[in-house]
Design an enzyme around this catalytic site. Structure first.
Site, mmCIF file in Angstrom:
data_model
loop_
_atom_site.group_PDB
_atom_site.id
_atom_site.type_symbol
_atom_site.label_atom_id
_atom_site.label_comp_id
_atom_site.label_asym_id
_atom_site.label_seq_id
_atom_site.Cartn_x
_atom_site.Cartn_y
_atom_site.Cartn_z
ATOM 1 N N GLU A 126 47.686 37.234 44.522
ATOM 2 C CA GLU A 126 47.597 38.790 45.017
ATOM 3 C C GLU A 126 49.199 39.066 45.468
ATOM 4 O OE1 GLU A 126 44.763 40.025 47.892
ATOM 5 O OE2 GLU A 126 45.269 42.187 47.465
ATOM 6 N N GLY A 266 48.734 36.309 56.302
ATOM 7 C CA GLY A 266 47.852 35.771 57.070
ATOM 8 C C GLY A 266 46.753 34.570 56.370
ATOM 9 N N ALA A 267 46.373 35.240 55.295
ATOM 10 C CA ALA A 267 45.239 34.520 54.515
ATOM 11 C C ALA A 267 45.054 35.123 53.264
ATOM 12 C CB ALA A 267 43.952 34.164 55.357
ATOM 13 N N GLU A 269 41.692 35.627 50.073
ATOM 14 C CA GLU A 269 40.300 35.585 49.988
ATOM 15 C C GLU A 269 40.195 34.860 48.460
ATOM 16 O OE1 GLU A 269 42.143 38.603 50.003
ATOM 17 O OE2 GLU A 269 41.214 39.977 48.704
ATOM 18 N N ASN A 270 40.589 34.297 47.691
ATOM 19 C CA ASN A 270 40.615 33.441 46.262
ATOM 20 C C ASN A 270 38.926 33.252 46.478
ATOM 21 O OD1 ASN A 270 43.481 33.734 46.047
ATOM 22 N ND2 ASN A 270 43.352 32.008 47.456
ATOM 23 N N HIS A 302 37.180 38.188 58.041
ATOM 24 C CA HIS A 302 37.931 39.062 56.838
ATOM 25 C C HIS A 302 37.741 38.334 55.611
ATOM 26 C CE1 HIS A 302 40.818 42.431 55.976
ATOM 27 N NE2 HIS A 302 41.098 41.378 55.064
ATOM 28 N N GLU A 303 38.452 37.160 55.468
ATOM 29 C CA GLU A 303 38.779 36.819 54.023
ATOM 30 C C GLU A 303 36.839 36.405 53.571
ATOM 31 O OE1 GLU A 303 41.410 37.407 53.042
ATOM 32 O OE2 GLU A 303 42.416 37.418 54.670
ATOM 33 N N HIS A 306 35.499 39.448 52.159
ATOM 34 C CA HIS A 306 36.072 39.962 50.943
ATOM 35 C C HIS A 306 34.947 39.435 49.680
ATOM 36 C CE1 HIS A 306 39.629 42.235 51.277
ATOM 37 N NE2 HIS A 306 40.422 41.159 52.063
ATOM 38 N N GLU A 325 40.711 46.579 51.456
ATOM 39 C CA GLU A 325 41.287 46.203 52.530
ATOM 40 C C GLU A 325 40.450 46.977 53.573
ATOM 41 O OE1 GLU A 325 42.365 43.505 53.072
ATOM 42 O OE2 GLU A 325 43.328 42.880 51.172
#
Ligand code: BES
Ligand code: ZN
Length: 868
Positions: A126, A266-267, A269-270, A302-303, A306, A325
């Protein structure tokens, strides 16, 4: 790359066209090598626009080794290749394309696409990183199923991971190993991930609401296995919460998280394979602070969230970024509020919004949560898209309430599962599902700027009616905007502080719909002249100028039943006092006298043992320097620092006994809130400057059993020039030398110190053997922390702070343009400072723009900062 003379193109939302072709399936084979990595992709194409002939694929920094269409090699005369595209003719409506590319991940310092971190392969795709792996239709409205085969040396890379479920693994004749992964859920390329390395794996399991057993795995560098427990717990809590709160179940057999040391964000979400900055995975009480623990819990959530808001339903194009987001930040905020103290969480969210988003919205880079144009999409992962985006969702939630919001979300999931959609489609689904008219509310998506609200009131004792007149104005200089639909949650307090309104919810609050520029609201049967408590729970992301509740603000600070507003009242009160105090800076007027009514309210709060200790700590903390600066016409960093410091000292001296008691009573407590309260007390005691409290800090440093206590104490010592300072810093470094995340803290503590030598310290640290511009966390820990967290020295009159920052931006421009660009914004705030500083900051922005090989990322940030 571009220069000012050769301006990069601006991309406009209004130019959006559906893709000419779609790709329905991808078969990817990645052969990992030390020199070259070979990617073979087999793509199923489908014509999407009737008259489309040319296939135009995105690709950057790739060596094309082969192109075949329907199994037939295409000769170089029949395709064209530029630095960003591969073009050829489509033979038919449906066809297959095979592409072979070669890349060198080990040389990738931008950390976008496929790169190496500590010897392991990993990806970050991303927003537009997949095109650095192979040629593709790298846009989120092209969604395909992926089968990924990874091949490589089994000794170097025993684990080979990708999206979806594991479909096979084994050894090839040549001794190499392969892993095959199948992801049945169509996804855009930005959700692709691949990881390969010699990692340790921590495993657990989650049983879903329909009794499916999901394998959970966290992969970390060997030796870190014992720091994954909190991340794993957070993951399981998130999975459960999304089932209970939103009815969302996980949809693969396995969910993997990989922690890497080099990560721009930070991270990520794949699908089925989240890749994390190790900062948001690894924790033990000795190495991570309570704030780090909270950060891990919320980023994991959060991830994970997603998976439904982002992956199952994704964005049509990158202008829609807030669709996933803003919504997912709102969801992670709700989750953290449910897991912890809701009031304290809300306070922290608002603090973050004010610290990062308000300045952005008032500055040259202001944009609506749905931007209309960009040069480089990476520059639009902003506080506005994220935090203000979350506030916009929260306002809808506030207006319709929990149950109807859920109905709206259910309809959104039903209607758009498997699609790439727009924010408009989201709003429509909520409108239909929650049964609310959001026609006017939609303007929040299109207008930049923080609305400014002013309020006046009138009480008529004879008729017992109370009138409230509320006016809104867009915070941007010229107010040509249309009025917004603003939810105002509010209550009325009697003179004894009790709620006067009897409401259905029982919380003494009502919700007003402010839809006009100026609107009058009338309340009947109000027995006495009330004090209004406005925007309870911070019901809208606005700025409230002086208003009737300010006249009895100490009552709100002491009594408001809404904890957020109680905190807010204390902050307003303190802000006013601190801003007034800045006037005395440089004069001989004593700044050590705070108004008695403030001290009295402070004491009441400090001693209120019925209150949550974490809340008490938050309410006892003075507003930060940057927030105080936002309330001034011209930010005077030195005066602000002085006024805040002398006020803390005054509080420390006045309440020395009580603060010592709080300190002693909460020492050694396991509870997070009590630790926070104790360290707040320590801050005030240390602010007195008394030798006793330097010893107290030094002692806390030495005997600490948690990183929270160790860092809190060290922060106090680092502010001094006492010999205990160097001793503790040396001890800290040698104790944690091998732990990168802890050493980041060591850099940051020194970078944000206000002591006179701080600039010299920072310059010296830049050449410390542990410093490197190649690791984003390290850059943030020193350069980012200095620019964003050390106002006095960053804004030094000499201009040295500015020069230091632009030197680092220019150096990073060469290796990691994303990180370089993110450091520009402090310079973009120049309009807020005095003429000399303005000149110095603009000089640095111009110097950046003169660089010959400026990346689009930095170019966009610097040029907009200077011109707009
Ligand atoms: N999708 C983003 C990660 C991302 C950001 C990728 C920018 C590419 C460019 C991810 O979901 C995210 O939002 N991460 C946040 C943390 C989150 C808790 C707000 C981040 O990385 O800062
Ligand atoms: Zn996100």
């Amino acid at each position: 790359m571009s220069t000012a003379a050769n301006k990069p193109a601006t991309i406009h939302l209004s130019d959006y066209q559906p893709p000419a072709f779609l790709i329905s399936d991808v078969q990817l084979t990645v052969e990992l090598g030390e020199e070259n990595t070979l990617i073979t992709s087999l793509l199923e194409f489908k014509r999407n626009a009737v008259d489309a002939r040319q296939v135009r694929l995105h690709g950057e920094n790739l060596a094309l080794k082969n192109l075949s269409v329907n199994g037939i090699p295409v000769p170089p005369t029949e395709y064209t290749l530029s630095t960003t595209e591969l073009c050829f003719l489509a033979p038919d409506d449906d066809f297959t394309v095979q592409i072979v590319t070669e890349i060198k991940p080990q040389e990738n310092t931008a950390l976008e696409g496929l790169y190496k971190s500590s010897g392991n392969f990993c990806t970050q795709c991303e927003a537009e990183g997949f095109r650095k792996i192979t040629y593709f239709l790298d846009r989120p409205d092209v969604m395909a199923t992926f089968t990924t085969t990874i091949i490589g040396d089994p000794d170097k890379y025993p684990f080979m991971l990708s999206n979806g479920n594991l479909d096979g693994q084994g050894l090839l004749h040549d001794g190499r190993q392969f892993y095959r992964w199948v992801d049945p859920h169509p996804k855009p390329a930005y959700l692709f991930a691949l990881v390969a390395g010699d990692l340790a794996c921590v495993e657990d399991e989650f049983v879903t609401m329909s009794d499916r057993r999901i394998k959970l795995q966290i992969f970390v560098e060997k030796g870190n296995e014992n720091k994954c427990a909190h991340a794993m717990t957070s993951l399981k809590k998130s999975m459960k919460w999304d089932e209970e709160k939103y009815g969302r179940e996980y949809d693969l057999d396995i969910f993997m998280i990989v922690a890497v040391g080099d990560f721009n964000m930070g991270a990520m979400e794949n699908k089925g394979l989240n890749v994390f900055n190790s900062k948001y995975v690894l924790a033990s009480t000795e190495t991570a602070t309570d704030a780090d623990y909270d950060g891990i819990e919320s980023v994991i959530a959060h991830e994970y969230f997603h998976n439904w808001t982002g992956n199952r339903i994704t964005c049509r194009d990158w202008f829609q970024l807030t669709l996933k987001e803003g919504l997912t930040v709102f969801r992670d905020q709700q989750f953290s509020a449910d897991m912890n103290s809701a009031a304290v969480k809300r306070i922290e969210d608002v603090q973050r919004l004010r610290a990062a988003q308000y300045p952005e919205d008032a500055g040259p880079l202001a944009h609506p949560i749905q931007p209309q144009s960009y040069v480089e999409i990476n520059n639009f992962y902003t506080a506005t898209v994220y935090e203000k985006g979350a506030e916009v969702i929260r306002m809808i939630h506030t207006m319709v309430g929990e149950d109807r919001f859920r109905k709206g979300m259910d309809l959104y999931f039903d209607r758009h599962d498997g699609q790439a959609v727009t924010t408009e489609e989201f709003v429509k689904a909520i409108e239909d599902g929650a049964d609310i008219d959001l026609t006017q509310f939609r303007r929040w998506y299109l207008q930049a700027g923080t609305p400014e609200i002013s309020v006046s009131d009138m009480y008529d004792g004879d008729s017992k009616t109370y009138h409230l007149t509320i006016t809104q104005k867009n915070g941007k200089a010229e107010d040509l905007s249309d009025p917004l639909h603003i939810p105002v949650r509010m209550g009325l307090l009697g003179q004894n502080g009790a709620d006067l309104l009897e409401t259905e919810t029982g919380d003494g609050s009502v919700l007003l719909d402010l839809t006009e520029k100026t609107q009058k609201f009338t309340f009947e049967n109000i027995a006495e002249k009330p004090v209004p408590s406005l925007f309870r729970g911070f019901s809208a992301p606005i700025k409230l100028s002086k208003n009737p509740s300010d006249d009895a603000i100490d009552l709100l600070f002491k009594k408001d039943s809404d904890l957020f507003n109680r905190w807010e009242a204390g902050q307003r009160l303190a802000t006013k006092i601190l801003v007034d105090l800045t006037d005395t800076f440089g004069t001989d007027k004593s700044a050590n006298n705070l108004p008695e009514y403030y001290l009295e309210a402070f004491a009441e709060l400090m001693n209120d043992h019925d209150l949550d200790p974490a809340f008490r700590a938050a309410a006892m903390t003075l507003p930060g320097e940057s927030y105080i600066g936002q309330q001034m016409q011209v930010v005077d960093v030195d005066a602000i620092h002085h006024s805040r410091k002398s006020s803390a000292k005054a509080i420390g001296l006045r309440f020395e006994k009580e603060l010592q008691e709080i300190y002693d009573r909460n020492l050694g407590q396991k509870d997070y809130g009590r630790r926070k309260l104790k360290n707040t007390a320590l801050s005030y005691l240390a602010a007195t400057g008394k030798e006793d409290y330097i010893s107290l800090s030094a002692n806390q440093y030495k005997t600490a059993t948690t990183m929270t206590d160790r860092v809190a104490a060290l922060a106090k010592l680092v502010e001094t020039d006492h010999s205990a300072r160097e001793e503790a810093l040396e001890d800290f470094y040698s104790r944690w030398e091998k732990d990168q995340l802890v050493i980041d803290k060591w850099f940051t503590l020194q970078a944000v110190s206000s002591r006179d030598k701080a600039m010299k310290d920072v310059e010296r640290l830049l050449s410390h053997s542990a410093f490197t511009l190649l690791n984003p966390n390290r850059v943030r820990s020193l350069v980012g922390a200095f620019a964003a967290g050390n106002a006095v020295h960053f804004h030094a009159k000499s201009g040295k702070g500015y020069q230091f920052l632009s030197d680092q931006i220019l150096a990073l421009n060469k290796t990691n343009p994303q990180i370089a660009a993110r450091l520009v914004s402090p310079l973009g705030q120049w309009r807020r400072y005095d003429a000399d500083r303005q000149q110095l900051m603009k000089t640095e922005l111009s110097r950046i723009l003169e660089e010959e090989n400026l990346s689009n990322h930095v170019y966009e940030m610097a040029s907009k900062s200077l011109d707009n």
